[in-house]
Design an enzyme around this catalytic site. Sequence first.
Site, PDB file in Angstrom:
ATOM      1  N   VAL A  50      50.428  35.463  29.975  1.00  0.00           N
ATOM      2  CA  VAL A  50      50.282  36.599  30.875  1.00  0.00           C
ATOM      3  C   VAL A  50      50.981  36.397  32.240  1.00  0.00           C
ATOM      4  CG1 VAL A  50      48.061  36.187  32.061  1.00  0.00           C
ATOM      5  CG2 VAL A  50      48.564  38.391  31.147  1.00  0.00           C
ATOM      6  N   VAL A 107      53.685  27.130  32.028  1.00  0.00           N
ATOM      7  CA  VAL A 107      52.984  26.628  30.850  1.00  0.00           C
ATOM      8  C   VAL A 107      51.708  25.926  31.289  1.00  0.00           C
ATOM      9  CG1 VAL A 107      55.117  26.386  29.531  1.00  0.00           C
ATOM     10  CG2 VAL A 107      54.286  24.434  30.871  1.00  0.00           C
ATOM     11  N   SER A 165      49.307  32.264  42.884  1.00  0.00           N
ATOM     12  CA  SER A 165      47.980  32.871  42.779  1.00  0.00           C
ATOM     13  C   SER A 165      48.058  34.388  42.771  1.00  0.00           C
ATOM     14  CB  SER A 165      47.101  32.434  43.949  1.00  0.00           C
ATOM     15  OG  SER A 165      45.852  33.107  43.875  1.00  0.00           O
ATOM     16  N   LYS A 195      47.503  24.862  46.741  1.00  0.00           N
ATOM     17  CA  LYS A 195      46.968  25.786  45.734  1.00  0.00           C
ATOM     18  C   LYS A 195      45.607  25.299  45.229  1.00  0.00           C
ATOM     19  CE  LYS A 195      46.744  29.141  42.653  1.00  0.00           C
ATOM     20  NZ  LYS A 195      45.882  28.855  41.584  1.00  0.00           N
ATOM     21  N   HIS A 247      43.160  26.237  47.760  1.00  0.00           N
ATOM     22  CA  HIS A 247      42.959  27.686  47.603  1.00  0.00           C
ATOM     23  C   HIS A 247      41.911  27.947  46.519  1.00  0.00           C
ATOM     24  CE1 HIS A 247      43.664  31.277  45.148  1.00  0.00           C
ATOM     25  NE2 HIS A 247      43.992  31.899  46.271  1.00  0.00           N
ATOM     26  N   ASN A 248      42.078  27.272  45.391  1.00  0.00           N
ATOM     27  CA  ASN A 248      41.140  27.494  44.290  1.00  0.00           C
ATOM     28  C   ASN A 248      39.746  27.003  44.636  1.00  0.00           C
ATOM     29  OD1 ASN A 248      43.419  28.396  42.932  1.00  0.00           O
ATOM     30  ND2 ASN A 248      42.744  27.526  40.996  1.00  0.00           N
ATOM     31  N   GLU A 254      38.310  29.557  46.648  1.00  0.00           N
ATOM     32  CA  GLU A 254      37.991  30.666  45.718  1.00  0.00           C
ATOM     33  C   GLU A 254      36.621  30.411  45.063  1.00  0.00           C
ATOM     34  OE1 GLU A 254      41.248  31.621  42.890  1.00  0.00           O
ATOM     35  OE2 GLU A 254      39.781  31.348  41.308  1.00  0.00           O
ATOM     36  N   LYS A 261      38.200  25.554  35.080  1.00  0.00           N
ATOM     37  CA  LYS A 261      39.386  24.903  34.519  1.00  0.00           C
ATOM     38  C   LYS A 261      39.749  23.631  35.268  1.00  0.00           C
ATOM     39  CE  LYS A 261      41.428  28.740  32.075  1.00  0.00           C
ATOM     40  NZ  LYS A 261      41.122  29.999  32.739  1.00  0.00           N
ATOM     41  N   ARG A 287      21.363  -0.737  56.546  1.00  0.00           N
ATOM     42  CA  ARG A 287      22.449  -1.476  55.893  1.00  0.00           C
ATOM     43  C   ARG A 287      22.526  -2.903  56.431  1.00  0.00           C
ATOM     44  NH1 ARG A 287      27.479   0.320  57.047  1.00  0.00           N
ATOM     45  NH2 ARG A 287      28.367  -0.472  55.119  1.00  0.00           N
TER      46      ARG A 287
HETATM   47  C1  6PG Z   1      44.560  32.266  41.074  1.00  0.00           C
HETATM   48  C2  6PG Z   1      43.423  31.717  40.275  1.00  0.00           C
HETATM   49  C3  6PG Z   1      43.923  31.173  38.975  1.00  0.00           C
HETATM   50  C4  6PG Z   1      42.853  31.013  37.947  1.00  0.00           C
HETATM   51  C5  6PG Z   1      41.880  29.930  38.246  1.00  0.00           C
HETATM   52  C6  6PG Z   1      40.599  30.107  37.502  1.00  0.00           C
HETATM   53  O1  6PG Z   1      44.725  31.770  42.162  1.00  0.00           O
HETATM   54  O2  6PG Z   1      45.242  33.176  40.600  1.00  0.00           O
HETATM   55  O3  6PG Z   1      42.813  30.695  40.976  1.00  0.00           O
HETATM   56  O4  6PG Z   1      44.638  30.036  39.255  1.00  0.00           O
HETATM   57  O5  6PG Z   1      42.202  32.216  37.763  1.00  0.00           O
HETATM   58  O6  6PG Z   1      42.471  28.725  37.879  1.00  0.00           O
HETATM   59  O7  6PG Z   1      39.917  28.964  37.681  1.00  0.00           O
HETATM   60  P1  6PG Z   1      38.605  28.613  36.922  1.00  0.00           P
HETATM   61  O8  6PG Z   1      38.842  28.895  35.461  1.00  0.00           O
HETATM   62  O9  6PG Z   1      38.441  27.162  37.210  1.00  0.00           O
HETATM   63  O10 6PG Z   1      37.563  29.495  37.485  1.00  0.00           O
END
Ligand code: 6PG
Length: 482
Positions: A12, A74, A128, A183, A186-187, A190, A260, A445
């Site tokens: 996609v 990929v 992203s 990135k 960023h995630n 997220e 992921k 300690r």
């Molecule tokens: C983006 C998203 C993309 C993906 C995530 C989902 O920035 O477009 O972050 O990279 O949707 O990897 O991550 P999870 O499957 O770990 O929620």
Amino acid sequence: MNADIAVIGLAVMGQNLILNMNDNGFKVVAYNRTQEKVSTFLDGPAKGTNIIGATSLRDMVDKLATPRKVMLMVRAGAVVDDFIQQLLPLLEAGDIIIDGGNSNYPDTNRRVVELKAHGIRYVGAGVSGGEEGARFGPSIMPGGDAQAWPHVKPIFQGIAAKTDSGEACCDWVGADGAGHFVKMVHNGIEYGDMQLISEAYHFMKVGLGMDHQHMQQTFAQWNSTELDSYLVEITADILGYLEEDGSPLLEKILDSAGQKGTGKWTGINALDMGIPLTLITESVFSRCLSALKDEREAAAELFQNTPKAVDGDVAEWVDALRQALLASKIISYAQGFMLMRQASDESNWDLNYGNVALMWRGGCIIRSAFLGNIRDAYANDPELRFLGSDPYFKDILDNCQSAWRKVAAKAIEVGIPMPCMNAAITFLDGYTTARLPANMLQAQRDYFGAHTYERIDRERGEFFHTNWTGTGGDTASTTYDV
Ligand code: 6PG
């Protein structure tokens, strides 16, 4: 031939990026390991465009203008290395390979070095925005071999999302795996944003007993406040989505979250670098906890801990919740930027935090008005260590604090789990406490392991050991920190 770029991988993201490149006047060669996908794409979405297909990697490479630019879309991991190995004999010095997947940045660090030895310029680019972003304007975070940048810049900045003032949400991030690192953060952010929103929804539904229409309207309204963001917008849409029988689809979805790996990597990095990235890490653990569905069901049965309803005026609570969400979000981003600063210092990436905020301003999943304010904060003070110290954000943290504490305390009182909102306020309390109880830790300690301590009445760097019991030795162990 004279194509501008080749894209390998017609899943996609790959397909949509190709269509986007084509729309922006670039000639693209499409390749996929399974040939059938190429013809389905050319006869389907790519029909009537300038996109061309390739029957083999050789064929693909032959169709490219030099220096050749090949973008891999990929799956992260071994597949990337496999394609690199297959491409190497087909490319020549000066050619460029770009990895647009969610690769773990140490892999990108390694690949940049390995490919440089072959004269190939390697770019790890975080992309992203999901399907729609890829098609109409993603956020792109490229890093790696800087010599590649002038060649890929027109394509990437051409296809990237643009801010309202027309700036591309794509710029050169830095050397090595800096693009994939940014990135990854960023995630992580997220993950934090998504968990915070989910906690607010939980409080509304379970604590305040709000129905879906009311929750949908609330999130839609929040989207016209400082919380204006893609994730808040889609949350309203999700809450409003009804099945054919008129019931909300959301309540039929199993409460076991997938992941992921990018959030987990962010947390691991924070531990490695010694950065208190509490909120994002909690958000990863929240997903892990959610996945223990069977165990949770058994424990729910055993403990019978049904959350109690929250008393009081619903509208007032909703506004308190909005403030708690906003303030928690500031802490999450503050922690994320702390992690980036540490990585930048350790790896000499010289990250430009204002630019990072700009790249995230549009196109990506965490896009929001808020990122415009973060950009301004770093423009005013590029050395800003804690985002919450910027006057705009400090003002919000000050103003929201009472409502935020009220929500966090109430959630604990009635039994609604809000790990990220609680982590956020606890972080602020820790970060703004000049004297923490770590003196006790250090004493412990030293007591049991002669690990030594520093004194507040002596210079930093001078270490002491006390024979606490009178029966221990006077020999201190080596003083070192990981
Ligand atoms: C983006 C998203 C993309 C993906 C995530 C989902 O920035 O477009 O972050 O990279 O949707 O990897 O991550 P999870 O499957 O770990 O929620």
